[in-house]
Design a protein around this motif. Structure first.
Motif, PDB file in Angstrom:
ATOM      1  N   ILE A  73     137.106   8.815  16.629  1.00  0.00           N
ATOM      2  CA  ILE A  73     136.740   9.970  17.455  1.00  0.00           C
ATOM      3  C   ILE A  73     135.217  10.038  17.536  1.00  0.00           C
ATOM      4  CG2 ILE A  73     136.834  12.481  17.704  1.00  0.00           C
ATOM      5  CD1 ILE A  73     139.456  12.460  16.191  1.00  0.00           C
ATOM      6  N   PHE A  74     134.701  10.110  18.769  1.00  0.00           N
ATOM      7  CA  PHE A  74     133.258  10.257  18.982  1.00  0.00           C
ATOM      8  C   PHE A  74     132.951  11.665  19.451  1.00  0.00           C
ATOM      9  CE2 PHE A  74     129.332   9.944  21.511  1.00  0.00           C
ATOM     10  CZ  PHE A  74     128.496   9.385  20.556  1.00  0.00           C
ATOM     11  N   ASN A  75     132.081  12.366  18.731  1.00  0.00           N
ATOM     12  CA  ASN A  75     131.684  13.730  19.054  1.00  0.00           C
ATOM     13  C   ASN A  75     130.343  13.683  19.776  1.00  0.00           C
ATOM     14  OD1 ASN A  75     130.553  16.408  18.896  1.00  0.00           O
ATOM     15  ND2 ASN A  75     132.082  16.893  17.337  1.00  0.00           N
ATOM     16  N   PHE A  76     130.328  14.113  21.037  1.00  0.00           N
ATOM     17  CA  PHE A  76     129.099  14.062  21.816  1.00  0.00           C
ATOM     18  C   PHE A  76     128.125  15.167  21.432  1.00  0.00           C
ATOM     19  CE2 PHE A  76     131.835  11.413  24.310  1.00  0.00           C
ATOM     20  CZ  PHE A  76     130.982  10.485  24.880  1.00  0.00           C
ATOM     21  N   GLY A  77     128.581  16.144  20.677  1.00  0.00           N
ATOM     22  CA  GLY A  77     127.671  17.186  20.207  1.00  0.00           C
ATOM     23  C   GLY A  77     126.828  16.728  19.037  1.00  0.00           C
TER      24      GLY A  77
ATOM     25  N   CYS B 257     133.902  -9.325  22.859  1.00  0.00           N
ATOM     26  CA  CYS B 257     134.247  -7.908  22.884  1.00  0.00           C
ATOM     27  C   CYS B 257     133.002  -7.090  22.558  1.00  0.00           C
ATOM     28  CB  CYS B 257     135.348  -7.601  21.874  1.00  0.00           C
ATOM     29  SG  CYS B 257     136.919  -8.396  22.283  1.00  0.00           S
ATOM     30  N   VAL B 258     132.740  -6.072  23.332  1.00  0.00           N
ATOM     31  CA  VAL B 258     131.523  -5.282  23.150  1.00  0.00           C
ATOM     32  C   VAL B 258     131.890  -3.834  22.796  1.00  0.00           C
ATOM     33  CG1 VAL B 258     130.058  -6.672  24.642  1.00  0.00           C
ATOM     34  CG2 VAL B 258     131.459  -4.898  25.657  1.00  0.00           C
ATOM     35  N   PRO B 259     131.196  -3.237  21.807  1.00  0.00           N
ATOM     36  CA  PRO B 259     131.452  -1.833  21.447  1.00  0.00           C
ATOM     37  C   PRO B 259     130.548  -0.891  22.227  1.00  0.00           C
ATOM     38  CG  PRO B 259     130.027  -2.814  19.818  1.00  0.00           C
ATOM     39  CD  PRO B 259     130.277  -3.882  20.860  1.00  0.00           C
ATOM     40  N   THR B 260     130.352  -1.167  23.513  1.00  0.00           N
ATOM     41  CA  THR B 260     129.407  -0.408  24.319  1.00  0.00           C
ATOM     42  C   THR B 260     130.098   0.778  24.989  1.00  0.00           C
ATOM     43  OG1 THR B 260     128.227  -2.455  24.783  1.00  0.00           O
ATOM     44  CG2 THR B 260     127.694  -0.567  26.154  1.00  0.00           C
ATOM     45  N   MET B 261     129.394   1.919  25.016  1.00  0.00           N
ATOM     46  CA  MET B 261     129.893   3.082  25.741  1.00  0.00           C
ATOM     47  C   MET B 261     128.894   3.435  26.840  1.00  0.00           C
ATOM     48  SD  MET B 261     130.768   6.965  24.507  1.00  0.00           S
ATOM     49  CE  MET B 261     131.833   6.415  23.190  1.00  0.00           C
TER      50      MET B 261
ATOM     51  N   TRP C 222     124.381   6.110  35.884  1.00  0.00           N
ATOM     52  CA  TRP C 222     124.941   5.567  34.658  1.00  0.00           C
ATOM     53  C   TRP C 222     123.912   5.615  33.536  1.00  0.00           C
ATOM     54  CZ3 TRP C 222     129.792   4.328  33.451  1.00  0.00           C
ATOM     55  CH2 TRP C 222     130.692   4.034  34.476  1.00  0.00           C
ATOM     56  N   SER C 223     124.360   5.818  32.319  1.00  0.00           N
ATOM     57  CA  SER C 223     123.502   5.695  31.140  1.00  0.00           C
ATOM     58  C   SER C 223     124.320   5.052  30.028  1.00  0.00           C
ATOM     59  CB  SER C 223     122.964   7.063  30.696  1.00  0.00           C
ATOM     60  OG  SER C 223     124.030   7.933  30.358  1.00  0.00           O
ATOM     61  N   GLU C 224     123.618   4.345  29.141  1.00  0.00           N
ATOM     62  CA  GLU C 224     124.277   3.705  28.016  1.00  0.00           C
ATOM     63  C   GLU C 224     124.047   4.513  26.755  1.00  0.00           C
ATOM     64  OE1 GLU C 224     123.869  -0.380  25.404  1.00  0.00           O
ATOM     65  OE2 GLU C 224     123.673  -0.504  27.585  1.00  0.00           O
ATOM     66  N   ILE C 225     125.097   4.787  26.017  1.00  0.00           N
ATOM     67  CA  ILE C 225     125.004   5.575  24.793  1.00  0.00           C
ATOM     68  C   ILE C 225     124.918   4.614  23.614  1.00  0.00           C
ATOM     69  CG2 ILE C 225     126.155   7.266  23.323  1.00  0.00           C
ATOM     70  CD1 ILE C 225     127.466   8.405  25.797  1.00  0.00           C
ATOM     71  N   ARG C 226     123.787   4.649  22.918  1.00  0.00           N
ATOM     72  CA  ARG C 226     123.607   3.794  21.740  1.00  0.00           C
ATOM     73  C   ARG C 226     124.259   4.459  20.547  1.00  0.00           C
ATOM     74  NH1 ARG C 226     118.962   3.672  24.763  1.00  0.00           N
ATOM     75  NH2 ARG C 226     118.138   1.615  25.299  1.00  0.00           N
ATOM     76  N   MET C 227     124.990   3.663  19.768  1.00  0.00           N
ATOM     77  CA  MET C 227     125.756   4.274  18.684  1.00  0.00           C
ATOM     78  C   MET C 227     126.164   3.231  17.664  1.00  0.00           C
ATOM     79  SD  MET C 227     129.195   4.701  20.908  1.00  0.00           S
ATOM     80  CE  MET C 227     129.980   3.238  21.571  1.00  0.00           C
ATOM     81  N   ASN C 228     126.546   3.689  16.501  1.00  0.00           N
ATOM     82  CA  ASN C 228     127.149   2.862  15.467  1.00  0.00           C
ATOM     83  C   ASN C 228     128.560   3.385  15.235  1.00  0.00           C
ATOM     84  OD1 ASN C 228     124.829   1.263  14.937  1.00  0.00           O
ATOM     85  ND2 ASN C 228     123.955   2.959  13.770  1.00  0.00           N
TER      86      ASN C 228
ATOM     87  N   ASP D 295     126.799  13.263  18.138  1.00  0.00           N
ATOM     88  CA  ASP D 295     126.529  11.833  18.318  1.00  0.00           C
ATOM     89  C   ASP D 295     127.026  11.008  17.140  1.00  0.00           C
ATOM     90  OD1 ASP D 295     125.459  12.127  20.767  1.00  0.00           O
ATOM     91  OD2 ASP D 295     123.383  11.904  20.180  1.00  0.00           O
ATOM     92  N   THR D 296     128.210  11.293  16.661  1.00  0.00           N
ATOM     93  CA  THR D 296     128.740  10.581  15.496  1.00  0.00           C
ATOM     94  C   THR D 296     130.160  10.101  15.754  1.00  0.00           C
ATOM     95  OG1 THR D 296     129.479  12.685  14.529  1.00  0.00           O
ATOM     96  CG2 THR D 296     127.318  11.844  13.837  1.00  0.00           C
ATOM     97  N   TRP D 297     130.467   8.937  15.164  1.00  0.00           N
ATOM     98  CA  TRP D 297     131.828   8.424  15.148  1.00  0.00           C
ATOM     99  C   TRP D 297     132.494   8.828  13.843  1.00  0.00           C
ATOM    100  CZ3 TRP D 297     134.715   6.366  18.846  1.00  0.00           C
ATOM    101  CH2 TRP D 297     134.106   5.746  19.944  1.00  0.00           C
ATOM    102  N   ALA D 298     133.773   9.078  13.876  1.00  0.00           N
ATOM    103  CA  ALA D 298     134.551   9.358  12.670  1.00  0.00           C
ATOM    104  C   ALA D 298     135.874   8.615  12.782  1.00  0.00           C
ATOM    105  CB  ALA D 298     134.805  10.854  12.511  1.00  0.00           C
ATOM    106  N   GLN D 299     136.222   7.851  11.750  1.00  0.00           N
ATOM    107  CA  GLN D 299     137.500   7.150  11.744  1.00  0.00           C
ATOM    108  C   GLN D 299     138.581   8.050  11.173  1.00  0.00           C
ATOM    109  OE1 GLN D 299     137.501   3.363   9.754  1.00  0.00           O
ATOM    110  NE2 GLN D 299     139.522   2.813  10.525  1.00  0.00           N
ATOM    111  N   VAL D 300     139.725   8.069  11.829  1.00  0.00           N
ATOM    112  CA  VAL D 300     140.839   8.913  11.407  1.00  0.00           C
ATOM    113  C   VAL D 300     141.605   8.211  10.292  1.00  0.00           C
ATOM    114  CG1 VAL D 300     142.940  10.095  12.153  1.00  0.00           C
ATOM    115  CG2 VAL D 300     141.012   9.861  13.728  1.00  0.00           C
TER     116      VAL D 300
END
Length: 405
Positions: free
Chosen positions: A220-224, A161-165, A175-181, A226-231
């Motif tokens: 939730i990932f905010n593209f403005g 399983c990959v956490p890739t976006m 296409w582009s790959e978004i690097r993230m944690n 570039d952060t993830w937030a867990q609900v």
């Protein structure tokens, strides 16, 4: 007209391109698209198209305190995959005119005075990949305002399983790959997108982990930013499921509604209920589910907090302590092999039940064939003649965990 240059072999200089005729001064000899480029602070122009509009002012990027300029929102959006990594660094470094206290050699000047070489290096290193995403199974695909398509997660051919976006820009079909944690890898989840505070936001719910367990989280990932937030989900808002659908709606005052419907827990028990969650953000990185409404709840609906994890071992031990003497029959009914149970029988008697349940929760032997660890599977095993023949205990467990039996 004859060609400007030709390829030939020279005894001194070797093979290369050589002028085939006299080249006047100012002639265009070769044109190549640069790998990356930056606009210096001394030449105020659009970072993406290099234009200088006469009738409209340039638009500065707010993230780096207007140290990069664009002729409009469209150019800023197209340059964002390149500017993403340097934006925060530029804001922290202060003025781009600031000199760096670095001594460079005469042969290799890594940092020039205005930082443009540094920006070129960052843009080259983090340049978005234009390759199409790797083949995967169980990923989510969602469009946003006819501008982008987001692809998230999935499992690759080797069941990883990959956490890739990945992001597909529909204006350029690149296409582009978004690097993230952010959240761990998953497949058979659900995703949806909406606009929050002027920024695109992607919502990920549930799905299956590589170990077969079902997720009960929401991100939730905010593209403005570039952060993830867990609900944060209260017990009544748990949405543990896979193969489900989700749709989200943005509301005023930094709020969102997410409707989660259908799916299953273990491929055998379909969920007929729908849950409408109302989310609100308390700060930039904390989302809370403050309200939930359930539709379609009835006898056919099962608890969405049914799955049992290894972390629940103590609770499971307390629930089935009444059938501890029949630990071997219980293990067989849960899918453990006789050889495994014989090995457990060589340990101390007080650990027989605990080691049996541990092997079950780790999904050893044929556990998946008999049903993934869940309260429903445990109740059926306890009630069966082989597993304990204890109908009263099965009913008590089912009632406590709100599952049908």
């Amino acid at each position: 007209m004859a060609a400007l240059y030709c390829q030939k072999e020279d005894a001194v200089y070797g093979r290369g391109l050589y002028a085939a005729r006299r080249v006047p001064a100012g002639s265009k000899v070769l044109m190549e698209i640069p790998v990356v480029h930056v606009v210096t602070m001394a030449h105020k122009a659009c970072q993406f198209c290099l234009g200088k509009p006469q009738d409209t002012p340039l638009l500065g990027c707010a993230g780096c305190n207007k140290r990069v300029w664009y002729c409009g929102k469209d150019c800023q959006r197209k340059d964002w995959p390149f500017h993403r990594e340097e934006c925060k660094g530029m804001a922290e470094l202060g003025s781009m005119g600031e000199r760096y206290d670095i001594t460079a050699t005469a042969d290799l000047n890594l940092l020039d005075h205005d930082g443009n070489s540094t920006r070129l290096l960052v843009r080259a290193v983090f340049k978005p990949s234009q390759r199409t995403p790797q083949p995967s199974n169980g990923f989510s695909f969602v469009s946003y305002k006819d501008k982008y398509i987001f692809k998230y997660g999935g499992s690759e051919p080797r069941q990883k399983c990959v956490p890739t976006m990945n992001l597909l820009d529909l204006s350029s079909w690149v296409w582009s790959e978004i690097r993230m944690n952010g959240p761990h890898g998953r497949s058979f989840h659900s995703s949806c997108a909406c606009t929050l505070g002027g920024n695109a936001s992607l919502v990920i719910t549930g799905g299956e982990r590589c170990n077969g367990h079902t997720n009960s989280d929401m991100w939730i990932f905010n593209f403005g930013t570039d952060t993830w937030a867990q609900v944060e989900l209260p017990d009544e808002c748990i949405i543990q499921r896979r193969h489900h659908s989700a749709v989200c709606f943005s509301l005023p005052t930094s709020q969102m509604q997410v409707l989660v419907s259908g799916g299953s827990l273990n491929y055998k028990a379909p969920l007929l209920e729908m849950k409408l969650l109302e989310l609100e953000v308390s700060n930039e990185s904390k989302w809370i589910a403050k309200k939930v409404e359930v539709y379609g709840k009835g006898a056919a609906c099962m608890s969405t907090k049914e799955e049992i994890l290894l972390d629940d071992l103590v609770d499971v031990l307390e629930e089935v302590s009444d059938v501890a003497a029949n630990w071997k029959g219980l293990g067989l009914k849960l899918g453990l092999r006789p050889s495994t149970l014989e090995k457990i029988g060589t340990t101390q008697p007080q650990y027989y039940l605990m080691n049996t349940l541990t092997a079950w929760l780790r999904q050893n032997d044929n556990v998946k064939k008999y049903g993934l660890p869940s309260w429903t599977t445990l109740c059926k095993a306890v009630e069966s003649p082989v597993g304990g023949n204890n109908r009263a205990l099965a009913v008590r467990i089912a009632k406590k965990h709100n599952i049908p039996i």
